[in-house]
Design an enzyme around this catalytic site. Structure first.
Site, PDB file in Angstrom:
ATOM      1  N   LYS A  25       0.840  -1.216   0.000  1.00 46.56           N
ATOM      2  CA  LYS A  25       0.000   0.000   0.000  1.00 46.56           C
ATOM      3  C   LYS A  25       0.864   1.251   0.000  1.00 46.56           C
ATOM      4  CE  LYS A  25      -2.465   2.455   3.762  1.00 46.56           C
ATOM      5  NZ  LYS A  25      -1.314   2.999   4.491  1.00 46.56           N
ATOM      6  N   ASN A  26       1.860   1.301   0.870  1.00 42.88           N
ATOM      7  CA  ASN A  26       2.623   2.539   1.018  1.00 42.88           C
ATOM      8  C   ASN A  26       3.669   2.735  -0.077  1.00 42.88           C
ATOM      9  OD1 ASN A  26       1.070   3.123   3.208  1.00 42.88           O
ATOM     10  ND2 ASN A  26       2.608   2.537   4.742  1.00 42.88           N
ATOM     11  N   ARG A  98      -4.791   8.969   3.316  1.00 44.37           N
ATOM     12  CA  ARG A  98      -3.615   9.801   3.506  1.00 44.37           C
ATOM     13  C   ARG A  98      -2.850  10.027   2.206  1.00 44.37           C
ATOM     14  NH1 ARG A  98      -2.238  13.179   7.415  1.00 44.37           N
ATOM     15  NH2 ARG A  98      -0.013  13.409   7.689  1.00 44.37           N
ATOM     16  N   CYS A 122      -5.549   7.268   8.626  1.00 43.42           N
ATOM     17  CA  CYS A 122      -5.991   6.802   9.933  1.00 43.42           C
ATOM     18  C   CYS A 122      -5.833   7.907  10.959  1.00 43.42           C
ATOM     19  CB  CYS A 122      -5.185   5.575  10.335  1.00 43.42           C
ATOM     20  SG  CYS A 122      -5.746   4.099   9.489  1.00 43.42           S
ATOM     21  N   ARG A 127      -1.163  14.458  13.052  1.00 41.35           N
ATOM     22  CA  ARG A 127      -0.424  14.028  11.867  1.00 41.35           C
ATOM     23  C   ARG A 127      -0.167  15.262  11.035  1.00 41.35           C
ATOM     24  NH1 ARG A 127      -2.491   8.542   9.148  1.00 41.35           N
ATOM     25  NH2 ARG A 127      -0.377   8.696   8.330  1.00 41.35           N
ATOM     26  N   ASP A 315       3.357   0.564  12.208  1.00 40.95           N
ATOM     27  CA  ASP A 315       2.185  -0.117  11.656  1.00 40.95           C
ATOM     28  C   ASP A 315       2.089  -1.573  12.122  1.00 40.95           C
ATOM     29  OD1 ASP A 315       1.621   2.248  10.409  1.00 40.95           O
ATOM     30  OD2 ASP A 315       2.151   1.581   8.384  1.00 40.95           O
ATOM     31  N   ILE A 337       6.068   7.095  17.313  1.00 39.89           N
ATOM     32  CA  ILE A 337       5.794   7.802  16.053  1.00 39.89           C
ATOM     33  C   ILE A 337       4.469   8.571  16.120  1.00 39.89           C
ATOM     34  CG2 ILE A 337       5.554   7.562  13.543  1.00 39.89           C
ATOM     35  CD1 ILE A 337       8.317   6.735  14.550  1.00 39.89           C
ATOM     36  N   ARG A 407      -8.996  -0.767   3.940  1.00 38.56           N
ATOM     37  CA  ARG A 407      -8.149   0.294   3.384  1.00 38.56           C
ATOM     38  C   ARG A 407      -6.786  -0.265   3.003  1.00 38.56           C
ATOM     39  NH1 ARG A 407      -6.259   4.776   6.768  1.00 38.56           N
ATOM     40  NH2 ARG A 407      -5.050   4.925   4.865  1.00 38.56           N
TER      41      ARG A 407
HETATM   42  C1  LIG Z   1       0.625   6.426   3.048  1.00 38.19           C
HETATM   43  C2  LIG Z   1       1.784   6.117   3.948  1.00 38.19           C
HETATM   44  O1  LIG Z   1       2.896   5.906   3.492  1.00 38.19           O
HETATM   45  N1  LIG Z   1       1.518   6.022   5.258  1.00 38.19           N
HETATM   46  C3  LIG Z   1       2.569   5.652   6.181  1.00 38.19           C
HETATM   47  C4  LIG Z   1       3.408   6.872   6.486  1.00 38.19           C
HETATM   48  O2  LIG Z   1       2.518   7.881   6.971  1.00 38.19           O
HETATM   49  P1  LIG Z   1       3.058   9.375   7.024  1.00 38.19           P
HETATM   50  O3  LIG Z   1       3.965   9.602   5.875  1.00 38.19           O
HETATM   51  O4  LIG Z   1       1.862  10.238   7.186  1.00 38.19           O
HETATM   52  O5  LIG Z   1       3.918   9.359   8.333  1.00 38.19           O
HETATM   53  P2  LIG Z   1       5.168  10.301   8.645  1.00 38.19           P
HETATM   54  O6  LIG Z   1       6.400   9.481   8.537  1.00 38.19           O
HETATM   55  O7  LIG Z   1       5.061  11.514   7.809  1.00 38.19           O
HETATM   56  O8  LIG Z   1       4.844  10.714  10.132  1.00 38.19           O
HETATM   57  C5  LIG Z   1       5.604  10.288  11.224  1.00 38.19           C
HETATM   58  C6  LIG Z   1       5.524  11.320  12.320  1.00 38.19           C
HETATM   59  O9  LIG Z   1       6.065  12.543  11.865  1.00 38.19           O
HETATM   60  C7  LIG Z   1       5.163  13.618  12.112  1.00 38.19           C
HETATM   61  N2  LIG Z   1       5.234  14.564  10.987  1.00 38.19           N
HETATM   62  C8  LIG Z   1       5.195  14.098   9.708  1.00 38.19           C
HETATM   63  C9  LIG Z   1       5.196  14.974   8.628  1.00 38.19           C
HETATM   64  C10 LIG Z   1       5.235  16.353   8.889  1.00 38.19           C
HETATM   65  O10 LIG Z   1       5.237  17.198   7.972  1.00 38.19           O
HETATM   66  N3  LIG Z   1       5.288  16.801  10.188  1.00 38.19           N
HETATM   67  C11 LIG Z   1       5.285  15.918  11.243  1.00 38.19           C
HETATM   68  O11 LIG Z   1       5.334  16.343  12.395  1.00 38.19           O
HETATM   69  C12 LIG Z   1       3.775  12.960  12.156  1.00 38.19           C
HETATM   70  O12 LIG Z   1       2.872  13.768  12.904  1.00 38.19           O
HETATM   71  C13 LIG Z   1       4.089  11.646  12.817  1.00 38.19           C
HETATM   72  O13 LIG Z   1       4.109  11.796  14.203  1.00 38.19           O
HETATM   73  O14 LIG Z   1       4.400   6.560   7.442  1.00 38.19           O
HETATM   74  C14 LIG Z   1       3.869   6.150   8.707  1.00 38.19           C
HETATM   75  C15 LIG Z   1       5.034   5.958   9.658  1.00 38.19           C
HETATM   76  O15 LIG Z   1       5.867   4.957   9.208  1.00 38.19           O
HETATM   77  C16 LIG Z   1       3.028   4.892   8.517  1.00 38.19           C
HETATM   78  O16 LIG Z   1       2.392   4.589   9.737  1.00 38.19           O
HETATM   79  C17 LIG Z   1       1.975   5.090   7.456  1.00 38.19           C
HETATM   80  O17 LIG Z   1       1.409   3.823   7.134  1.00 38.19           O
HETATM   81  C1  LIG Z   2      -1.329   4.773   9.228  1.00 35.46           C
HETATM   82  C2  LIG Z   2      -1.512   4.056   8.135  1.00 35.46           C
HETATM   83  O1  LIG Z   2      -1.842   4.492   6.924  1.00 35.46           O
HETATM   84  P1  LIG Z   2      -2.139   5.954   6.377  1.00 35.46           P
HETATM   85  O2  LIG Z   2      -0.888   6.736   6.520  1.00 35.46           O
HETATM   86  O3  LIG Z   2      -2.470   5.692   4.942  1.00 35.46           O
HETATM   87  O4  LIG Z   2      -3.284   6.474   7.185  1.00 35.46           O
HETATM   88  C3  LIG Z   2      -1.282   2.599   8.137  1.00 35.46           C
HETATM   89  O5  LIG Z   2      -1.055   2.064   7.032  1.00 35.46           O
HETATM   90  O6  LIG Z   2      -1.345   1.981   9.199  1.00 35.46           O
END
Ligand SMILES: CC(=O)N[C@H]1[C@@H](OP(=O)(O)OP(=O)(O)OC[C@H]2O[C@@H](n3ccc(=O)[nH]c3=O)[C@H](O)[C@@H]2O)O[C@H](CO)[C@@H](O)[C@@H]1O
Ligand SMILES: C=C(OP(=O)(O)O)C(=O)O
Length: 428
Positions: A25-26, A98, A122, A127, A315, A337, A407
Site C-alpha cells: 500500500k505505502n 492519507r 488513519c 499528523r 504499523d 511515532i 483500506r
Molecule cells: C501512506 C503512507 O505511506 N503512510 C505511512 C506513512 O505515513 P506518514 O507519511 O503520514 O507518516 P510520517 O512518517 O510523515 O509521520 C511520522 C511522524 O512525523 C510527524 N510529521 C510528519 C510529517 C510532517 O510534515 N510533520 C510531522 O510532524 C507525524 O505527525 C508523525 O508523528 O508513514 C507512517 C510511519 O511509518 C506509517 O504509519 C503510514 O502507514
Molecule cells: C497509518 C496508516 O496508513 P495511512 O498513513 O495511509 O493512514 C497505516 O497504514 O497503518
C-alpha cells in the site's frame, strides 16, 4: 463511508499453508502520484494491492482528469495522465486516505497549483504536514489556507517556478520524503533533502522515478540529491511486496501456533520486528522469495519501541500488542511515532486482555486467554490486530468499522480461510 463492513472470526484454528503477500500500500500510493507527473504515455503498475486506498486513489486520479483503469483480477493499474484538467483534490475522496496528499507534486508540476480540500488517513493523533509545506515553500511555492463556507480548511499551494534547494525533514517522514523527492524531480536545479526516510517503499518509489527519467541519488542514506529534469516518461513497474501485510501473517502464524509459507515476504524488510518476533519464539527461514514461519513454543513477553525503518514499524505495533496478550509475562510497548495509536487496548480489553496505557506507553499483562466479543476497528492496524486476536480467541469475535481494515489489506477473509481460519466478511 458508504457501507458498514464487519468481519466475523471464530478462533481456535491453527493456520497452515501458503499465502501470497500483497503489493505494498505505502509503495503503490506514491507511485500513483508519480505516474501523474508523466504528461505522455501510459504508466502500468503491476502487483497492485486490491485495497480500498487504491480504489480511492483511482477515483481521485479520475477526478483530476487522468484516465485510470484498475484491472483487479490482473492486479494491474494503467494510468494515462496526459490531460489533467483541475488542481482540486475534492474532499469527498481526498479526505478518505492519507495517500491523497501524494498527488500534490504532480499537480504543482503539471498545473502550477494544488487545492487540497481534505487529507485523510488513519486517525492516530496529530499528523502534521509542515515538513511537506516547508519544503515546497523553500522551493518557491506559496502555501495559504482559507476556510470554506462549510467550515472546512482548504489549502492552496501555488508553485510558480519550482527550483531546487536544501530541504530537510525534522524527523524522517515517509510521505514527506516522497513528496519532496517528487517536487524536486522536475524542479529547476539541484535539491538536497536531509534526514530523508529510509523505508523500503521510499526506495521503491525512487526506483520508479529513476526509470521515468528522474535523477535521484542517495536513497537509503538519509541524504537524497535530486537533479531536476524537464519531463518524466510513463513506465511499467512492479510494486514491492507489503512488509506490513507480511508482518501480520507472521503474527497470524504466531498467535495460532501454526506454520506458514509467505510468498513474497522478505525478512530484511521486517527490520527490528523480525528480531522481536524471534525473541518471542517465532522461527523464520528465508528460502528465496518465500519466508517460512512457525511458532511451536511458548510465547515469551517482549519490549517494543517503535521507530522509523529499520526500527520496529509503528504499523506493526497494534498487531504485536494483540500477540503479546498471550505471552508468558508482561510486555512493554513504547509508541514513538504517533501520539494516538492505543485505542486498540480498550478493544482487546473487551476480549479479556489486561493492558495498562500511560500516554504513549503500554504494559500488556500476559498471558490472558482471549474470548470472542464485539469490537471496533478504530484504524487500519487496530483492525488487523483485532483479526489476530479473534483467531486466538475462544468463540466468535465481530469486528465492526472494518472499512479501515479494507483500506490496507486485500482479500483478508479469503486468504485467512485458505489457511484454515474461520472468518467471513460482511458488508451492508
Ligand atoms: C501512506 C503512507 O505511506 N503512510 C505511512 C506513512 O505515513 P506518514 O507519511 O503520514 O507518516 P510520517 O512518517 O510523515 O509521520 C511520522 C511522524 O512525523 C510527524 N510529521 C510528519 C510529517 C510532517 O510534515 N510533520 C510531522 O510532524 C507525524 O505527525 C508523525 O508523528 O508513514 C507512517 C510511519 O511509518 C506509517 O504509519 C503510514 O502507514
Ligand atoms: C497509518 C496508516 O496508513 P495511512 O498513513 O495511509 O493512514 C497505516 O497504514 O497503518
Amino acid at each position: 463511508m458508504g457501507h458498514e463492513v464487519r468481519y466475523r472470526v471464530r478462533g481456535g484454528r491453527q493456520l497452515h499453508g501458503t499465502v501470497f503477500i500483497q503489493g505494498a500500500k505505502n509503495a503503490v500510493l506514491p507511485m500513483i502520484g508519480a505516474s501523474l507527473m508523466a504528461a505522455k504515455g501510459r504508466t502500468v503498475l503491476r502487483n497492485v494491492p486490491i485495497i480500498e486506498d487504491v480504489r480511492r486513489a483511482v477515483e481521485l486520479a479520475r477526478a483530476i482528469g487522468a484516465r485510470a483503469e484498475l484491472h483487479e483480477t490482473e492486479r494491474t493499474l494503467v494510468i494515462d495522465a496526459s490531460s489533467l484538467d483541475t488542481p482540486v483534490l475534492p474532499a469527498d475522496i481526498a479526505s478518505r486516505f492519507r495517500g491523497s496528499f501524494l498527488f500534490v507534486p504532480a499537480l504543482l508540476h503539471r498545473l502550477g497549483e494544488a487545492i487540497i480540500e481534505g487529507v485523510g488517513g488513519c486517525n492516530l493523533g496529530s499528523r502534521n504536514l509542515d515538513f511537506h509545506y516547508n519544503g515546497f515553500k523553500r522551493m518557491g511555492a506559496t502555501v495559504t489556507e482559507h476556510v470554506a463556507d462549510n467550515g472546512d480548511g482548504i489549502i492552496h499551494i501555488k508553485a510558480g517556478d519550482l527550483r531546487g534547494g536544501t530541504l530537510y525533514c525534522d524527523t524522517p517522514s515517509h510521505t514527506g520524503t516522497e513528496n519532496l523527492i517528487m517536487a524536486a524531480a522536475m524542479a529547476h536545479g539541484t535539491t538536497l533533502i536531509k534526514n530523508a526516510a529510509l523505508e523500503p517503499e521510499v526506495l521503491d518509489n525512487i526506483a520508479i522515478l529513476q526509470a521515468m527519467g528522474a535523477r535521484i541519488s542517495g536513497g537509503g542514506t538519509g541524504f537524497i540529491t535530486v537533479d531536476g529534469v524537464d519531463e518524466l516518461t510513463a513506465v511499467e513497474h512492479t510494486v514491492m511486496p507489503d512488509r506490513i501485510d507480511a508482518g501480520v501473517f507472521v503474527m497470524a502464524a504466531a498467535i495460532t501456533g501454526g506454520d506458514l509459507n509467505l510468498v513474497g515476504a522478505t525478512l530484511e524488510h521486517l527490520g527490528v520486528a523480525a528480531d522481536k518476533l524471534e525473541q518471542m519464539g517465532v522461527e523464520f527461514h528465508q528460502q528465496g522469495a518465500v519466508l517460512q514461519v512457525r511458532r511451536d513454543r511458548t510465547l515469551r513477553p517482549i519490549n517494543v519501541i517503535t521507530d522509523e525503518y529499520p526500527g520496529f514499524a509503528t504499523d506493526l505495533q497494534s498487531p504485536i500488542m494483540a500477540l503479546s496478550c498471550l505471552a508468558e509475562g508482561p510486555s512493554y510497548i513504547y509508541e514513538r511515532i504517533f501520539d494516538g495509536r492505543f485505542k486498540l487496548a480498550a478493544e482487546l480489553g473487551k476480549m479479556g486482555a489486561h493492558i495498562e496505557v500511560d500516554g504513549n506507553r503500554a504494559k500488556v499483562n500476559g498471558p490472558r486467554a482471549l474470548r470472542g466479543a464485539e469490537v471496533e476497528a478504530h484504524d487500519l492496524r487496530c483492525g488487523s490486530a483485532l483479526v489476530l486476536a479473534g483467531l486466538a480467541a475462544e468463540g466468535e469475535t465481530t469486528i465492526t468499522s472494518a472499512y479501515y481494515l479494507d483500506r490496507g489489506h486485500a482479500h483478508t477473509a479469503e486468504r485467512l480461510s485458505q489457511l484454515g481460519a474461520e472468518i467471513v466478511r460482511e458488508a451492508d
